[in-house]
Design a protein around this motif. Structure first.
Motif, PDB file in Angstrom:
ATOM      1  N   VAL A   5       0.703  -1.152  -0.063  1.00  0.00           N
ATOM      2  CA  VAL A   5      -0.027   0.090   0.022  1.00  0.00           C
ATOM      3  C   VAL A   5       0.841   1.234  -0.156  1.00  0.00           C
ATOM      4  N   GLU A   6       2.101   1.230   0.859  1.00  0.00           N
ATOM      5  CA  GLU A   6       2.869   2.231   0.783  1.00  0.00           C
ATOM      6  C   GLU A   6       3.514   2.668  -0.498  1.00  0.00           C
ATOM      7  N   ARG A   7       3.748   1.540  -1.448  1.00  0.00           N
ATOM      8  CA  ARG A   7       4.449   1.601  -2.563  1.00  0.00           C
ATOM      9  C   ARG A   7       3.389   2.241  -3.313  1.00  0.00           C
ATOM     10  N   LEU A   8       2.045   1.876  -3.545  1.00  0.00           N
ATOM     11  CA  LEU A   8       1.147   2.421  -4.444  1.00  0.00           C
ATOM     12  C   LEU A   8       0.929   3.868  -4.198  1.00  0.00           C
ATOM     13  N   LYS A   9       1.011   4.265  -2.748  1.00  0.00           N
ATOM     14  CA  LYS A   9       1.078   5.696  -2.213  1.00  0.00           C
ATOM     15  C   LYS A   9       1.918   6.509  -3.048  1.00  0.00           C
ATOM     16  N   ILE A  58       4.086  -3.216  -9.262  1.00  0.00           N
ATOM     17  CA  ILE A  58       4.368  -3.291  -7.647  1.00  0.00           C
ATOM     18  C   ILE A  58       3.751  -4.476  -7.043  1.00  0.00           C
ATOM     19  N   ALA A  59       2.564  -5.045  -7.969  1.00  0.00           N
ATOM     20  CA  ALA A  59       2.280  -6.435  -7.585  1.00  0.00           C
ATOM     21  C   ALA A  59       2.994  -7.399  -7.889  1.00  0.00           C
ATOM     22  N   ALA A  60       3.570  -7.489  -9.070  1.00  0.00           N
ATOM     23  CA  ALA A  60       4.364  -8.624  -9.566  1.00  0.00           C
ATOM     24  C   ALA A  60       5.661  -8.529  -8.619  1.00  0.00           C
ATOM     25  N   GLU A  61       6.303  -7.725  -8.391  1.00  0.00           N
ATOM     26  CA  GLU A  61       7.384  -7.437  -7.330  1.00  0.00           C
ATOM     27  C   GLU A  61       6.949  -8.220  -5.880  1.00  0.00           C
ATOM     28  N   ALA A  62       5.736  -7.964  -5.403  1.00  0.00           N
ATOM     29  CA  ALA A  62       5.388  -8.422  -4.245  1.00  0.00           C
ATOM     30  C   ALA A  62       4.905  -9.805  -4.287  1.00  0.00           C
ATOM     31  N   GLY A  63       4.452 -10.247  -5.567  1.00  0.00           N
ATOM     32  CA  GLY A  63       3.753 -11.539  -5.419  1.00  0.00           C
ATOM     33  C   GLY A  63       2.205 -11.409  -5.063  1.00  0.00           C
ATOM     34  N   VAL A  64       1.571 -10.347  -5.368  1.00  0.00           N
ATOM     35  CA  VAL A  64       0.239  -9.989  -4.929  1.00  0.00           C
ATOM     36  C   VAL A  64      -0.713 -10.136  -6.356  1.00  0.00           C
ATOM     37  N   PRO A  65      -1.888 -10.668  -6.099  1.00  0.00           N
ATOM     38  CA  PRO A  65      -2.743 -10.875  -7.436  1.00  0.00           C
ATOM     39  C   PRO A  65      -3.421  -9.363  -7.865  1.00  0.00           C
ATOM     40  N   VAL A  66      -3.743  -9.216  -8.896  1.00  0.00           N
ATOM     41  CA  VAL A  66      -4.220  -8.068  -9.270  1.00  0.00           C
ATOM     42  C   VAL A  66      -5.638  -8.600 -10.188  1.00  0.00           C
ATOM     43  N   VAL A  67      -6.837  -7.867  -9.759  1.00  0.00           N
ATOM     44  CA  VAL A  67      -8.167  -8.030 -10.311  1.00  0.00           C
ATOM     45  C   VAL A  67      -8.542  -6.718 -11.102  1.00  0.00           C
ATOM     46  N   ALA A  78     -16.325 -12.705 -12.894  1.00  0.00           N
ATOM     47  CA  ALA A  78     -15.040 -12.619 -13.625  1.00  0.00           C
ATOM     48  C   ALA A  78     -14.343 -11.393 -12.780  1.00  0.00           C
ATOM     49  N   ALA A  79     -15.156 -10.543 -12.290  1.00  0.00           N
ATOM     50  CA  ALA A  79     -14.657  -9.180 -11.943  1.00  0.00           C
ATOM     51  C   ALA A  79     -14.438  -9.158 -10.301  1.00  0.00           C
ATOM     52  N   ASN A  80     -15.008 -10.494  -9.606  1.00  0.00           N
ATOM     53  CA  ASN A  80     -14.705 -10.425  -8.102  1.00  0.00           C
ATOM     54  C   ASN A  80     -13.262 -10.367  -7.684  1.00  0.00           C
ATOM     55  N   ALA A  81     -13.323  -9.708  -6.584  1.00  0.00           N
ATOM     56  CA  ALA A  81     -12.023  -9.618  -5.889  1.00  0.00           C
ATOM     57  C   ALA A  81     -11.496 -10.862  -5.307  1.00  0.00           C
ATOM     58  N   VAL A  82     -10.059 -11.242  -5.277  1.00  0.00           N
ATOM     59  CA  VAL A  82      -9.637 -12.316  -4.452  1.00  0.00           C
ATOM     60  C   VAL A  82      -9.036 -11.735  -3.105  1.00  0.00           C
ATOM     61  N   ASP A  83      -8.697 -12.532  -2.248  1.00  0.00           N
ATOM     62  CA  ASP A  83      -8.190 -11.825  -0.957  1.00  0.00           C
ATOM     63  C   ASP A  83      -6.880 -11.471  -1.217  1.00  0.00           C
ATOM     64  N   GLY A  84      -6.561 -10.295  -0.615  1.00  0.00           N
ATOM     65  CA  GLY A  84      -5.158  -9.816  -0.599  1.00  0.00           C
ATOM     66  C   GLY A  84      -4.870  -9.187  -1.874  1.00  0.00           C
ATOM     67  N   CYS A  85      -5.878  -9.021  -2.833  1.00  0.00           N
ATOM     68  CA  CYS A  85      -5.639  -8.555  -4.203  1.00  0.00           C
ATOM     69  C   CYS A  85      -5.565  -6.890  -4.254  1.00  0.00           C
ATOM     70  N   ILE A  86      -4.788  -6.397  -5.357  1.00  0.00           N
ATOM     71  CA  ILE A  86      -5.007  -5.198  -5.726  1.00  0.00           C
ATOM     72  C   ILE A  86      -5.967  -4.917  -6.974  1.00  0.00           C
ATOM     73  N   VAL A  87      -7.130  -4.349  -6.542  1.00  0.00           N
ATOM     74  CA  VAL A  87      -8.197  -4.394  -7.786  1.00  0.00           C
ATOM     75  C   VAL A  87      -7.867  -3.336  -8.561  1.00  0.00           C
ATOM     76  N   VAL A  88      -7.695  -3.389  -9.766  1.00  0.00           N
ATOM     77  CA  VAL A  88      -7.348  -2.126 -10.800  1.00  0.00           C
ATOM     78  C   VAL A  88      -8.496  -1.730 -11.513  1.00  0.00           C
ATOM     79  N   SER A  89      -9.163  -0.784 -11.206  1.00  0.00           N
ATOM     80  CA  SER A  89     -10.337  -0.465 -11.894  1.00  0.00           C
ATOM     81  C   SER A  89     -10.019   0.488 -13.038  1.00  0.00           C
TER      82      SER A  89
END
Length: 461
Positions: A5-9, A58-67, A78-89
């Protein structure tokens, strides 16, 4: 996650990032009512491609899923979030970038609503045919991701038939440009068609170049009423066999008609078991002849009444009723919306089978769909708080898909797989095709971070 989150900010402007838990909740689901959804760690409201790239890197470097998400109007999860993901709207990427009347294409960002784009090109005397029933609130990006169709598919085809090129952010943050702006072009593999319909699992679409057609003639519209759904199905087969050139051929059953009447306060004829809506945009005498031919065939197959709209406003009212059908059924309870497409020669068999399943399982099923191309949307309606009704609804939903496959059809004509129909994909396409799907996914997204859990189970990928 706090580090992510800090990196996204640091990487994004304040207006492009949502971390408030209450606001995040509204980005967990699309319109599929019976699909699981997780808790995102953040939502990126991208305004430009660079914002999407930053989030994906940022997600790729941290191994975080992107929806990825568009207008969240999808019907398969298909657009439902998964736990711990970053949603890109992509909803804020809503600009039409260029309309080229001579070359007949439009360049658009993915957040533009289908109806907004259609009206914009119409002002230039042009026509964008794909028109899902949800066109007023579905986005072009979502249409591309699920390869949506719509009411005009019978004559004009589906979304992929109009996609010339794409800009796509890949799983590592690189930008891929596919396709062309020319009428013809066959250089290399057709990566454009690979991305269209991939439901955000291979890349995130940030721009699209779409082909346009000259404006169609003012349509002529008619409705035919039948006392059985099977008779309507038989009439559809004969209409198609006749070769009449329709721009629209839709069906609604009694349950759907009543739901629309209650929802929109219309005065549709509830005494009919089924209603066909047909339209021809051939223009002039040709359009009149098309509608007359349809009416004649409907009467031959037992139509109790055929009504031609006296003016365009009446025709639009019929189309408004059809477009409102799914929303109207949602007002009756929780819905599971099948998206089965069968060979048009088997439509009567399919309608009869669905009616039989609804009676046997003792559950409400509203039958509607794009009769002209065999893409039906039987909608199972139930009380999700009643475990027994929920169980029966799932049984009916699965049996309808099973019947569709038995009749030589497919489990989805335009809504996509998402999570709702993921377990059925392997049954339809078989092990070899599933291996090819997995290989493509592994090549473009080796860490399985783009919309994971959608479309197919990936085993050890």
């Amino acid at each position: 996650m706090s580090e992510v989150v800090e990196r996204l900010k640091k990487a994004l402007p304040p207006e492009a990032l949502v971390t408030d838990p209450d606001r995040i909740q509204s980005y967990r689901y699309d319109r599929a009512m019976f699909c699981p959804a997780g808790e995102p760690v953040a939502v990126v409201l991208a305004r430009e491609t660079a914002h999407v790239q930053a989030a994906v890197r940022i997600a790729a470097e941290a191994g975080v899923p992107v929806v990825p998400q568009g207008a969240r109007s999808g019907l398969s999860g298909a657009a439902n979030a998964v736990d711990g993901c970053i949603v890109v709207s992509l909803e804020k990427m809503d600009r039409i970038l260029a309309i080229e009347p001579v070359d007949r294409y439009v360049v658009t960002q993915p957040g533009v609503f289908n109806a907004v784009l259609s009206r914009a090109v119409a002002e230039q005397g042009l026509f964008y045919p794909p028109d899902p029933s949800s066109w007023e609130f579905c986005s072009i990006g979502g249409n591309l991701s699920t390869n949506s169709g719509g009411l005009c598919c019978v004559k004009y085809g589906v979304t992929t038939d109009y996609v010339l090129g794409l800009e796509v952010v890949l799983a590592d943050g690189r930008v891929l440009r596919t396709g062309r702006k020319t009428v013809k072009g066959v250089a290399g593999y057709d990566l454009t068609k690979l991305i269209v319909g991939s439901e955000g699992t291979l890349g995130i679409i940030t721009e699209a170049t779409l082909a346009l057609r000259p404006e169609a003639a003012r349509p002529r519209t008619m409705a035919a009423l039948f006392d059985t759904g099977v008779a309507a199905g038989e009439a559809i087969v004969e209409i198609i066999r006749s070769g009449v050139s329709l721009s629209l051929l839709e069906i609604m059953d009694r349950t759907t008609i009543k739901a629309v009447n209650d929802y929109k306060r219309m005065d549709l004829p509830t005494e009919a078991a089924a209603m066909l809506i047909a339209q021809s945009d051939a223009g002039g005498e040709a359009g009149a002849a098309d509608v007359a031919m349809v009416a004649k065939l409907c009467r031959q197959y037992g139509a109790i009444e055929c009504i031609e709209a006296d003016d365009p406003a009446e025709g639009e009212l019929l189309l408004e009723a059809r477009r409102a059908a799914l929303v109207a059924l949602e007002h009756l309870g929780t819905t599971m919306i099948d998206d089965v497409c069968v060979p048009r020669s088997r439509l009567a068999d399919f309608i009869a089978a669905v009616e039989g399943i609804a009676a046997e399982v003792d559950i409400t099923v509203g039958v509607l769909g794009h009769a002209g191309d065999g893409n039906m949307h039987p909608t199972v309606v139930f009380d999700a708080t009643d475990p027994e009704q929920a169980r029966r609804a799932q049984v009916a939903f699965d049996r309808i898909m099973e019947v569709g496959l038995e009749l030589g059809g497919t489990i989805t004509g335009e809504h996509g797989i998402g999570v709702l129909k993921r377990d059925w994909l392997a049954q339809e396409i078989g092990p070899v095709a599933l291996d090819v799907h997995r290989a493509i996914k592994a090549a473009l997204d080796p860490e399985n971070l783009l919309n994971p859990g959608k479309v197919m189970a990936l085993g050890n990928l």
